[in-house]
Design a protein around this motif. Structure first.
Motif, PDB file in Angstrom:
ATOM      1  N   UNK A   9     -53.079 -28.613 -17.118  1.00  0.00           N
ATOM      2  CA  UNK A   9     -54.003 -27.519 -16.807  1.00  0.00           C
ATOM      3  C   UNK A   9     -54.383 -26.711 -18.037  1.00  0.00           C
ATOM      4  N   UNK A  10     -53.490 -26.603 -19.019  1.00  0.00           N
ATOM      5  CA  UNK A  10     -53.746 -25.777 -20.203  1.00  0.00           C
ATOM      6  C   UNK A  10     -53.838 -26.652 -21.449  1.00  0.00           C
ATOM      7  N   UNK A  11     -54.668 -26.211 -22.365  1.00  0.00           N
ATOM      8  CA  UNK A  11     -54.835 -26.917 -23.637  1.00  0.00           C
ATOM      9  C   UNK A  11     -53.734 -26.466 -24.590  1.00  0.00           C
ATOM     10  N   UNK A  12     -52.544 -27.024 -24.410  1.00  0.00           N
ATOM     11  CA  UNK A  12     -51.390 -26.587 -25.197  1.00  0.00           C
ATOM     12  C   UNK A  12     -51.234 -27.420 -26.458  1.00  0.00           C
ATOM     13  N   UNK A  13     -50.755 -26.782 -27.497  1.00  0.00           N
ATOM     14  CA  UNK A  13     -50.522 -27.465 -28.774  1.00  0.00           C
ATOM     15  C   UNK A  13     -49.373 -28.469 -28.633  1.00  0.00           C
ATOM     16  N   UNK A  14     -49.447 -29.604 -29.349  1.00  0.00           N
ATOM     17  CA  UNK A  14     -48.325 -30.557 -29.316  1.00  0.00           C
ATOM     18  C   UNK A  14     -47.035 -29.938 -29.845  1.00  0.00           C
ATOM     19  N   UNK A  15     -47.142 -28.944 -30.743  1.00  0.00           N
ATOM     20  CA  UNK A  15     -45.954 -28.258 -31.247  1.00  0.00           C
ATOM     21  C   UNK A  15     -45.295 -27.457 -30.115  1.00  0.00           C
ATOM     22  N   UNK A  16     -46.131 -26.815 -29.288  1.00  0.00           N
ATOM     23  CA  UNK A  16     -45.622 -26.060 -28.146  1.00  0.00           C
ATOM     24  C   UNK A  16     -44.911 -27.002 -27.169  1.00  0.00           C
ATOM     25  N   UNK A  17     -45.532 -28.139 -26.875  1.00  0.00           N
ATOM     26  CA  UNK A  17     -44.948 -29.107 -25.937  1.00  0.00           C
ATOM     27  C   UNK A  17     -43.593 -29.607 -26.436  1.00  0.00           C
ATOM     28  N   UNK A  18     -43.506 -29.853 -27.740  1.00  0.00           N
ATOM     29  CA  UNK A  18     -42.247 -30.357 -28.315  1.00  0.00           C
ATOM     30  C   UNK A  18     -41.134 -29.322 -28.151  1.00  0.00           C
ATOM     31  N   UNK A  19     -41.420 -28.062 -28.456  1.00  0.00           N
ATOM     32  CA  UNK A  19     -40.411 -27.010 -28.304  1.00  0.00           C
ATOM     33  C   UNK A  19     -40.050 -26.837 -26.827  1.00  0.00           C
ATOM     34  N   UNK A  20     -41.038 -26.970 -25.941  1.00  0.00           N
ATOM     35  CA  UNK A  20     -40.776 -26.827 -24.504  1.00  0.00           C
ATOM     36  C   UNK A  20     -39.786 -27.890 -24.036  1.00  0.00           C
ATOM     37  N   UNK A  21     -40.022 -29.147 -24.427  1.00  0.00           N
ATOM     38  CA  UNK A  21     -39.128 -30.243 -24.021  1.00  0.00           C
ATOM     39  C   UNK A  21     -37.739 -30.037 -24.605  1.00  0.00           C
ATOM     40  N   UNK A  22     -37.656 -29.683 -25.888  1.00  0.00           N
ATOM     41  CA  UNK A  22     -36.349 -29.478 -26.527  1.00  0.00           C
ATOM     42  C   UNK A  22     -35.593 -28.316 -25.889  1.00  0.00           C
ATOM     43  N   UNK A  53     -52.527 -27.284 -41.324  1.00  0.00           N
ATOM     44  CA  UNK A  53     -52.758 -26.748 -39.983  1.00  0.00           C
ATOM     45  C   UNK A  53     -53.531 -25.439 -40.127  1.00  0.00           C
ATOM     46  N   UNK A  54     -54.693 -25.297 -39.495  1.00  0.00           N
ATOM     47  CA  UNK A  54     -55.465 -24.055 -39.611  1.00  0.00           C
ATOM     48  C   UNK A  54     -54.625 -22.833 -39.251  1.00  0.00           C
ATOM     49  N   UNK A  55     -54.862 -21.741 -39.972  1.00  0.00           N
ATOM     50  CA  UNK A  55     -54.037 -20.543 -39.756  1.00  0.00           C
ATOM     51  C   UNK A  55     -54.170 -20.025 -38.329  1.00  0.00           C
ATOM     52  N   UNK A  56     -55.373 -20.130 -37.771  1.00  0.00           N
ATOM     53  CA  UNK A  56     -55.581 -19.664 -36.399  1.00  0.00           C
ATOM     54  C   UNK A  56     -54.709 -20.425 -35.410  1.00  0.00           C
ATOM     55  N   UNK A  57     -54.613 -21.752 -35.580  1.00  0.00           N
ATOM     56  CA  UNK A  57     -53.768 -22.566 -34.696  1.00  0.00           C
ATOM     57  C   UNK A  57     -52.298 -22.222 -34.892  1.00  0.00           C
ATOM     58  N   UNK A  58     -51.913 -22.001 -36.151  1.00  0.00           N
ATOM     59  CA  UNK A  58     -50.529 -21.628 -36.469  1.00  0.00           C
ATOM     60  C   UNK A  58     -50.146 -20.328 -35.761  1.00  0.00           C
TER      61      UNK A  58
END
Length: 414
Positions: A322-335, A365-370
């Protein structure tokens, strides 16, 4: 009389020669259609199409007794005849590009060197008999192996019946357990696991021992009867998570908890339960980890299976779609999920966090995404607020290093 016989013989020879030439030409046409270049194939198909069209028009003219289809048939036949001459030349010349001819010849040469026929029927009589003998030996060997395996299975069942009666789980002792592992040829590198559920194998809340042998994951289950299930490792690349299964505490692992030895051995591998308030009442929840889409293990069993072979853990979360989540966010969520469920230790979890932040802080990585990703992690509770300073410091260090490298490259160019 002799002259007549000679003429008849010559006529027959010419007929045979003509038949052979015709067969040879047909083979050449077939090979050209199979291996020829696209232009040659198109040309030959065009000639065939014209021939068919001429025949259809000729039949139409006869049936309808009309002059127009007849004239069209004659015109098409003349064109086809003219093209046929070119087609014959094309076929005689091979109809293949140099590269294609080379590849076909190479394949034929390799086949000739290996002396491999197109089919078994093409083998010489002697080799055909030898081939049959080899296949017969392989079949007999497979049958003997299958018969031996069946014999061993029956012997194991008889020994199990003798030692455990009708309840292996309840009658287990340390001595009997050692004998059981020897009887089933369990490898020394084995691990304890609990399968919470596997409907196709009719397994429910059963302890067992897992090991890897000849590319297969084998599990010796200890229920009222002992038995073994196995799966190829090639089918066990991904472990999926089934989250938040509501359970009734009094119905969980009742038989296992009633046996002294097995309770002592397998209690550390029982599910990790969580309490949650739903609609004003407390509900007990557990997570299961699914291999091969059907074998559901407890969380503590996952750590043991990781010692035997590699797999990745995936969590299907509705928010990911449902949400356009960053792959970095997904990785931390799973861990974070795996840490809370006891699959990652605190040190392993911290190491994973630092690794993700290190990748996210890269200047590429663009600063805005960071900034957005770090804020989302902190606001959702995945990261403590102090990690913002850590991430910003890491970003500044990487940007400074990048600038220094860029300056050095400019200096070298001068």
């Amino acid at each position: 009389m002799e002259s007549v016989i000679l003429k008849v013989a010559e006529t027959r020879n010419r007929e045979k020669t003509g038949t052979k030439e015709g067969n040879k030409m047909l083979r050449k046409v077939w090979n050209t259609l199979r291996h020829g270049d696209s232009k040659t194939k198109f040309f030959l198909y065009s000639v065939m199409g014209l021939c068919v069209a001429g025949m259809i028009l000729f039949v139409t003219a006869i049936v309808q007794q009309s002059l127009l289809p007849g004239l069209a048939a004659v015109a098409v036949t003349i064109i086809a005849a003219a093209m046929m001459k070119d087609a014959v030349l094309v076929v005689k010349n091979g109809g293949m590009s140099g590269k294609e001819k080379h590849s076909v010849k190479a394949a034929k040469r390799e086949k000739h060197q290996k002396k491999l026929p197109d089919t078994v029927a093409d083998l010489p009589l002697g080799e055909l008999e030898e081939f049959g003998e080899q296949q017969g030996k392989k079949k007999k060997k497979a049958e003997r192996k299958e018969a031996q395996a069946e014999k061993e299975r029956l012997e194991r069942e008889q020994e199990d019946e003798k030692e455990f009666g009708d309840n292996a789980l309840g009658a287990m002792t340390e001595e009997k357990l050692k004998n059981l592992l020897l009887r089933y040829k369990v490898k020394q590198e084995h691990v304890p696991v609990i399968i919470d559920l596997c409907i196709p194998e009719r397994v429910r809340q059963a302890p067992g021992f897992a090991w890897v042998d000849a590319g297969m994951l084998k599990i010796l289950l200890i229920e009222r009867k002992t038995r073994m299930i196995e799966r190829p490792l090639s089918a066990l690349q991904v472990m999926e998570v089934e989250k938040g299964i509501a359970v009734k505490a009094s119905a969980e692992y009742t038989e296992l908890r009633d046996t002294d030895l097995m309770k002592r051995v397998f209690t550390p591998y029982l599910p990790r339960y969580q309490k949650k308030e739903i609609g004003g009442r407390t509900v007990l929840l557990k997570n299961l980890y699914v291999l091969d889409e059907e074998i559901k293990f407890t969380s503590a069993s996952v750590n043991e299976l990781k010692k035997l072979f590699s797999f990745r853990i995936e969590i299907a979360d509705r928010r990911f779609q449902e949400m356009d989540l960053s792959p970095y966010y997904k990785k931390i969520y799973v861990d974070s999920f795996l840490w809370r469920d006891g699959i990652l230790t605190l040190q392993e979890y911290k190491a994973q966090i630092e690794q993700v932040i290190d990748s996210l802080a890269d200047p590429a990585v663009p600063y805005g995404e960071f900034e957005t990703t770090i804020s989302a992690m902190i606001n959702s509770g995945l990261l403590p607020a102090e990690y913002r300073n850590y991430a910003n410091t890491k970003r500044e260090e990487k940007e400074r290093d990048a600038e220094e490298k860029k300056g050095k490259r400019k200096g070298k160019k001068r």
